[in-house]
Each structure stands twice: as structure tokens, then as C-alpha cells.
Design an enzyme around this catalytic site. Structure first.
Site, PDB file in Angstrom:
ATOM      1  N   PRO A 303     -13.886 -17.388  51.541  1.00 20.58           N
ATOM      2  CA  PRO A 303     -13.472 -17.314  52.953  1.00 20.58           C
ATOM      3  C   PRO A 303     -13.194 -15.874  53.382  1.00 20.58           C
ATOM      4  CG  PRO A 303     -11.705 -18.180  51.581  1.00 20.58           C
ATOM      5  CD  PRO A 303     -12.921 -18.113  50.719  1.00 20.58           C
ATOM      6  N   CYS A 304     -13.535 -15.596  54.623  1.00 20.85           N
ATOM      7  CA  CYS A 304     -13.236 -14.269  55.189  1.00 20.85           C
ATOM      8  C   CYS A 304     -11.794 -14.206  55.682  1.00 20.85           C
ATOM      9  CB  CYS A 304     -14.204 -13.959  56.331  1.00 20.85           C
ATOM     10  SG  CYS A 304     -15.915 -13.817  55.809  1.00 20.85           S
TER      11      CYS A 304
END
Length: 472
Positions: A303-304
Site C-alpha cells: 500500500p502507498c
């Protein structure tokens, strides 16, 4: 020929037939001139720049070959003195780069043969450690007047090249706006102007800034302020919200931020946060994370968005989100709206009003395939300059009894502090030291107003803030 050919208005010219030039670096040339007579030198001038100023100095020397001695004195803040001395001691390579120092390039229009000839016939003297400038006169008198070593040489001026990226703070760019669209324009502009060009893990180069901190003050995600430059519709936006606020799986998406925040391992972190905040309004522990150590440390698609943090202050719910990596062209606007929706959702559950949203984008980047489209948006929808509206308050400037008085009031108009003086430099440094200004436009405005006040004081004419001076 009029000499000097470069920056003639910024240097002091003495005897053109004299063989001595004095470079004072960042020290004011007036401090040196008081110890020398005009007949003792051909030129005295400062040298600030390792590039434009350095090249101008060489061009002036080549245009007046009576100069055979260069004395380097003064404070060398940006190592221009190092560059000058390295040039004479070490020379240049075939690419016109000065040997012995980094990133100092001589104009290509000046031939290497001319540079070698200059080094052969001119001697440089390093007196940067000299503190007593009164000794300069006797030092100059001991130098032999050698006479000219050739005809003047003048070369074409280098055409100014537009750099790929401009100098900047490197990390920590704050963008504070009421609405997401306004902030996005400034973010795009910052990255295209200051972003470092580097490779990415997706076979496409990127422009990257470190740690863009965007603060959104007034955006309502349920009634968003929409702009025609957005790359999505309102329907797209509302369809995106579940990816942030819902823990349900979404068809066609491997996982969503909402799933990581609300249903990873059957834990609803957001609901836990709501319960914690309801119980302890002043907690600093209301944090939800998306990073799964077991999965993400070696994942190709981690995930960013890494975490969201909620804090209550003055009966308002503030939220901060941290992205390890953020595509600022395609992803950031939707991310910002989605996070604002999450903030509003938590605030509603708590029966409290939302404060500002802060998004920290660690690697804030735009991929090369989007550079042209980004530049088109910047040109067509040029980011507007924020005019005043400083959240630290207002500064009211008046002239009273021959002095400048600055009164600091809060945004609501309450008097907080005051400053008195006659000198603009003293007053603006006091404002800086006391942290009275946060907005760049406000600071520049105050500089112009303080200078007007000083002029009015000196001329004995009225001063009224925000009005032109009336010279009688």
C-alpha cells in the site's frame, strides 16, 4: 571599448592601466575600498556566484589584459573563492569544468586556449584569511606592474538555458489551501519546477519531491468544490469513496485502503479509533495503519497509504495521513477527497466538527508520461497567489512621533503585540524572530510596506498602509 564589459555598474573602477584586480567575495567592497586609492587597482568588486559572477570575472580579465594580479579577500560563503583559485591552480578539463571543485563550468564560448593563456599570465593571491584590510595597501604596492600580455578578447554571451529542475529545499514543501483543487495546482507546479528526475520501479522516469505536506482547510467531500481540470467526474469521485471508508471487498481490486483499515484480520481500526476518541478525547493514540508486515515487506504491490492519525484540538477533529509513495497526477486528488470523506465520517460518528486534513506525501512524484499533461494544466490554470490572509494574524503599520509602530492583531482583531523602530531591517528581523508571519505573500507585502514607511519617515511625508506615498 567600455570596460569592464560585465557588471560595470556593480564594481569600482580605478586605473585601467593598473595590473591589480581585487575580488572581495561576499564582503562589501566598500570595506576594502576605504584602504586603497584608485590608482592602486584597476577594479574592485564582489563575487557572489560560482557561475554567472565567476564567468563575468574571467570575461573582464580577458577583455583587459593589463590585469596580471588578482587578490582574493573577504568572506567566501558559497566557495566562489575556491572556484577562482582552483581555476588558476588546476585549470579546466575538455568540458570546460574547473578542476578541483564540483559543478563549476566556464562558458563554452570562451576558448580553452584563451583560458590557458589567462592562467599563464595572471597570478591569483589567496588573502581570504586576512582580517586587517589596512594591510592591503602595502601588499598591493609590492606587486609589479607587468603590463599587458595581449589584445583584448571579447566572446559571445552564453544563451541562458532553462534547467531541468531548479534549486529548492529538497524536502518539506508545505501547500495550504481551502480546497483540494487549489492545492493540487500548487503541488503540480512545485513538482514540475523543483522535482528531482530519477528512475522508478515502473520503467518510467519520474519527477520527485520529498515530503509534500498538503493542508486542506474547508473541502466538504459530500459537496466538493469541483474544477474542470480534474481528470475524473463527480460520479467517479463518489464511486471511489468506498475504497477509503468501507471494509468491503471491491470487484476488480486486489485490496483497498478501506479493507486494510476496516477489515484486515477482521479488525475495524476506524471503529476502534472512534470508540477510543469518544472515551478519551485528548488521546494521541488514534492511529490506523495499512501496512501488513508479513505481506508487504516483500510485496510487489504494497500500500502507498501507510497510516492515518486522528487528533482532537479545540473541539475539532484533525486528521493526518502519511503516504510512502504518492502519484500526484493521477492518485493524489482522489486520495485527498477520499481521506477527507473518512475524516468527515469519523467526525460525524463522534458528533464533532472536522478540522483541517493534512497529507504527507513522502515520495511525491509525477511519471514522465504525464509531464506534458501536467504542464498543460499549469499553463492553462496558473495557480493563484494567495493574497494575505495569514493565519498568524495581521500586522498594522503606522508612523507615530517619528517612529514606525507595528501592531500585531489576531485574526479576530485582538491586539497581541507591538514593535517600534525606525529601521526596516530591524523591524522585519524582529517579525521573523517572533514568528509573526507564515505566508510568503504576506512577508513580501510587509517588506514593501515597511520600506514605504521608512521613506515616509525620512521625507517627512504622511504614510497610510496600503496607499501610495504622496510626494509633495
Amino acid at each position: 571599448m567600455q570596460w569592464p564589459i560585465c557588471f560595470g555598474d556593480l564594481v569600482d573602477v580605478g586605473d585601467l592601466n593598473n595590473s591589480v584586480g581585487v575580488v572581495t567575495l561576499w564582503t562589501k567592497k566598500e570595506f576594502i575600498l576605504r584602504h586603497l586609492k584608485p590608482e592602486q587597482y584597476a577594479l574592485v568588486g564582489q563575487l557572489y556566484s560560482r557561475h554567472e559572477g565567476f564567468n563575468a570575472l574571467l570575461r573582464n580579465c580577458l577583455a583587459n589584459k593589463n590585469i596580471r594580479h588578482i587578490l582574493v579577500v573577504g568572506v567566501d560563503l558559497n566557495k566562489a573563492g575556491d572556484a577562482l583559485i582552483s581555476f588558476f591552480e588546476c585549470g579546466v578539463d575538455e568540458n570546460h569544468s574547473v578542476k578541483g571543485v564540483n559543478d563549476v563550468i566556464i562558458d563554452k564560448e570562451i576558448p580553452l586556449t584563451s583560458l590557458d593563456n589567462l592562467r599563464k599570465h595572471v597570478k591569483v593571491y589567496d588573502y581570504r584569511s586576512l582580517k586587517d584590510f589596512s594591510k592591503l595597501s602595502s601588499i598591493v604596492n609590492e606587486l609589479e606592474n607587468l603590463g599587458s600580455y595581449g589584445e583584448p578578447e571579447i566572446f559571445p554571451i552564453t544563451k541562458q538555458a532553462i534547467p531541468d529542475t531548479y534549486p529548492s529545499e529538497k524536502s518539506g514543501f508545505v501547500v495550504r489551501e481551502n480546497y483540494i483543487g487549489e492545492a493540487w495546482l500548487h503541488i503540480l507546479h512545485n513538482i514540475m519546477k523543483f522535482g528531482f528526475i530519477k528512475k522508478s520501479q515502473y520503467s518510467d522516469d519520474q519527477r520527485e519531491l520529498l515530503n509534500i505536506v498538503s493542508v486542506i482547510e474547508k473541502e466538504d467531500p459530500d459537496n466538493p468544490k469541483f474544477y474542470e481540470f480534474f481528470k475524473f467526474t463527480k460520479e467517479d469521485l463518489f464511486n471511489y469513496y468506498p475504497q477509503i471508508i468501507s471494509g468491503d471487498s471491491i470487484k476488480g481490486i486486489e485490496y483497498s485502503y478501506g479493507q486494510r483499515l476496516r477489515s484486515e484480520k477482521d479488525v475495524d481500526q476506524i471503529q476502534i479509533i472512534i470508540d477510543i476518541l469518544k472515551k478519551t478525547l485528548y488521546t494521541r493514540r488514534a492511529i490506523a495503519v495499512t501496512w501488513n508486515l508479513e505481506k508487504d515487506i516483500s510485496s510487489e504491490k504494497p500500500p502507498c497509504l501507510i497510516l492515518v492519525h486522528f487528533l482532537v484540538q479545540n473541539k475539532l477533529l484533525y486528521m493526518t495521513a502519511f503516504f510512502r509513495s504518492n502519484d500526484m497526477f493521477h492518485a493524489w486528488p482522489l486520495n485527498a477527497f477520499g481521506l477527507r470523506k473518512l475524516q468527515f465520517t469519523v467526525a460525524k460518528e463522534m458528533d464533532i466538527l472536522p478540522g483541517s486534513l493534512t497529507i504527507i506525501s513522502n515520495s511525491a512524484h509525477i511519471y514522465k508520461q504525464n509531464w506534458t499533461a501536467t504542464q498543460d494544466i499549469i499553463i492553462q490554470y496558473n495557480p493563484k497567489l494567495k493574497m494575505l490572509g495569514d493565519q498568524r494574524g495581521n500586522l498594522i503599520i503606522r508612523l507615530v512621533d517619528g517612529k514606525i509602530i507595528i501592531t500585531h492583531t489576531g485574526p479576530e482583531g485582538k491586539v497581541l503585540d507591538s514593535f517600534t523602530g525606525k529601521d526596516a531591517y530591524y523591524l522585519y528581523t524582529e517579525l521573523i524572530k517572533k514568528k509573526k508571519v507564515s505566508e510568503l505573500s504576506h512577508a513580501i507585502y510587509l517588506g514593501t510596506e515597511l520600506q514605504k514607511a521608512v521613506i515616509a519617515l525620512e521625507k517627512g511625508i504622511p504614510y497610510v498602509q496600503d496607499q501610495q506615498l504622496q510626494f509633495i
